[in-house]
Design a protein around this motif. Sequence first.
Motif, short mmCIF file in Angstrom:
data_model
loop_
_atom_site.label_atom_id
_atom_site.label_comp_id
_atom_site.label_asym_id
_atom_site.label_seq_id
_atom_site.Cartn_x
_atom_site.Cartn_y
_atom_site.Cartn_z
N GLN A 216 0.88 -1.18 0.00
CA GLN A 216 0.00 0.00 0.00
C GLN A 216 0.90 1.22 0.00
N ARG A 217 1.38 1.56 -1.19
CA ARG A 217 2.49 2.50 -1.33
C ARG A 217 2.14 3.78 -2.08
N LEU A 218 0.85 4.00 -2.31
CA LEU A 218 0.42 5.24 -2.96
C LEU A 218 -0.57 5.95 -2.05
N LEU A 219 -0.23 7.18 -1.66
CA LEU A 219 -1.13 7.98 -0.84
C LEU A 219 -1.67 9.11 -1.70
N VAL A 220 -2.98 9.25 -1.72
CA VAL A 220 -3.59 10.30 -2.55
C VAL A 220 -4.46 11.19 -1.67
N PHE A 221 -4.26 12.50 -1.80
CA PHE A 221 -5.04 13.48 -1.05
C PHE A 221 -5.67 14.46 -2.03
N THR A 222 -6.93 14.79 -1.80
CA THR A 222 -7.62 15.76 -2.65
C THR A 222 -7.94 17.02 -1.84
N SER A 223 -8.10 18.12 -2.56
CA SER A 223 -8.49 19.37 -1.91
C SER A 223 -10.01 19.51 -1.82
N ILE A 224 -10.74 18.54 -2.38
CA ILE A 224 -12.21 18.61 -2.34
C ILE A 224 -12.72 17.72 -1.20
N GLN A 225 -13.27 18.37 -0.19
CA GLN A 225 -13.66 17.68 1.04
C GLN A 225 -14.66 16.55 0.80
N SER A 226 -15.63 16.79 -0.10
CA SER A 226 -16.72 15.82 -0.26
C SER A 226 -16.26 14.50 -0.88
N LYS A 227 -15.07 14.50 -1.51
CA LYS A 227 -14.63 13.26 -2.17
C LYS A 227 -14.21 12.18 -1.17
N GLU A 228 -13.97 12.59 0.09
CA GLU A 228 -13.64 11.57 1.09
C GLU A 228 -14.84 10.64 1.27
N ALA A 229 -16.04 11.22 1.32
CA ALA A 229 -17.25 10.39 1.47
C ALA A 229 -17.66 9.76 0.15
N SER A 230 -17.57 10.53 -0.96
CA SER A 230 -18.13 10.02 -2.22
C SER A 230 -17.21 9.02 -2.91
N GLU A 231 -15.88 9.24 -2.86
CA GLU A 231 -14.97 8.35 -3.61
C GLU A 231 -13.91 7.68 -2.73
N GLY A 232 -13.93 7.95 -1.43
CA GLY A 232 -12.92 7.34 -0.56
C GLY A 232 -11.53 7.92 -0.77
N ILE A 233 -11.47 9.17 -1.26
CA ILE A 233 -10.17 9.83 -1.44
C ILE A 233 -9.97 10.82 -0.29
N ALA A 234 -8.85 10.68 0.39
CA ALA A 234 -8.62 11.46 1.62
C ALA A 234 -8.66 12.96 1.34
N TYR A 235 -9.39 13.68 2.17
CA TYR A 235 -9.38 15.15 2.10
C TYR A 235 -8.12 15.62 2.83
N GLN A 236 -7.24 16.34 2.13
CA GLN A 236 -5.89 16.56 2.65
C GLN A 236 -5.86 17.20 4.03
N TRP A 237 -6.78 18.15 4.30
CA TRP A 237 -6.66 18.88 5.58
C TRP A 237 -7.24 18.10 6.75
N ASN A 238 -7.73 16.88 6.50
CA ASN A 238 -8.03 15.99 7.62
C ASN A 238 -6.78 15.29 8.13
N TYR A 239 -5.68 15.36 7.36
CA TYR A 239 -4.50 14.54 7.68
C TYR A 239 -3.19 15.29 7.71
N MET A 240 -3.13 16.51 7.19
CA MET A 240 -1.83 17.18 7.14
C MET A 240 -1.93 18.66 7.45
N VAL A 241 -0.81 19.20 7.85
CA VAL A 241 -0.70 20.64 8.00
C VAL A 241 0.43 21.11 7.10
N GLU A 242 0.46 22.39 6.80
CA GLU A 242 1.44 22.91 5.87
C GLU A 242 2.29 23.98 6.56
#
Length: 265
Positions: A216-242
């Motif tokens: 499990q070597r690919l991490l994908v984060f999206t800037s669109i919050q709703s895609k975490e629920a709709s497509e299972g793609i992590a919303y970046q600001w739930n997991y990282m800070v800049e």
Amino acid sequence: MVVKNIFALVTASLLFTVGVACSNGLCKIGDECSTNGDCQAGLYCFSCTASFSGSRCVRSTATNQFHLLNNSLPFNKYAFLTTHNAFAIDDGVPRLTFTNQEDNITQQLNNGVRGLMLDTYDFKGDVWLCHSSGGECHDYTAFEPAIDTLREIEAFLSANPSEIVTLILEDYVKAPNGLTKVFTDSGLMKYWFPLSKMPKSGQDWPLVSDMVANNQRLLVFTSIQSKEASEGIAYQWNYMVENQCKFQLVLILCLILQFSIGMSK
Ligand SMILES: *[C@@H]1O[C@H](CO)[C@@H](O)[C@H](O)[C@H]1NC(C)=O
Ligand SMILES: *[C@@H]1O[C@H](CO)[C@@H](O)[C@H](O)[C@H]1NC(C)=O
């Protein structure tokens, strides 16, 4: 008098040093150079008016953190070189937008980049990587279909079974399951790190060695919050800070991403 003489001596030796530039693979990082061959291994001769005058030896390849240490720590304990607008490469096609990188995606990965920031858009009935404004991609701002870049990443992950790649998407794709489709078509889903294993609220991430063992070597984060629920793609600001980080070279935006602090931007 003595002080003056010492000053003159120091000045003379400085002038002498500048006059006699290093060459033949002896130039160290930051030394003036005229060809790549002047620089030590792992460096090349580069001109960057934003950072320094003339041409100097700069690093071409990052040190692999898993070789420097080992890979048995949690994923969030390592730092990864990340390229901003990784896709914005001057490939000779004229565009009305700017480029950010000299190396293509495969070269970036081979040189040690492990985080790619990509801007994804709906364009021509597909997902494209684009440098645009207002969330609309145009012919004159489009770089390439996302599938081409994702296939390069797939080739790298399959050739390098111990490496982990993180994609951070500035995402303008509105087509339902548009990202899911292009990731599936690229063959990358087999490396997908599942949302269910991503820690929230500041816990440690899984160990890199386990991520590698599970492939499990690919991490994908999206800037669109709703895609975490709709497509299972992590919303970046739930997991990282800049962190704000200064441009060292126009070539590479030094971005330190700290995973799993569990804070919003
Ligand atoms: C990996 O490195 C850490 C830090 O030096 C060390 O504590 C740990 O024992 C090492 N693990 C292995 C499997 O070598
Ligand atoms: C990336 O650049 C290298 C070196 O110039 C070249 O050999 C390779 O074909 C390029 N890959 C792609 C996908 O453009």
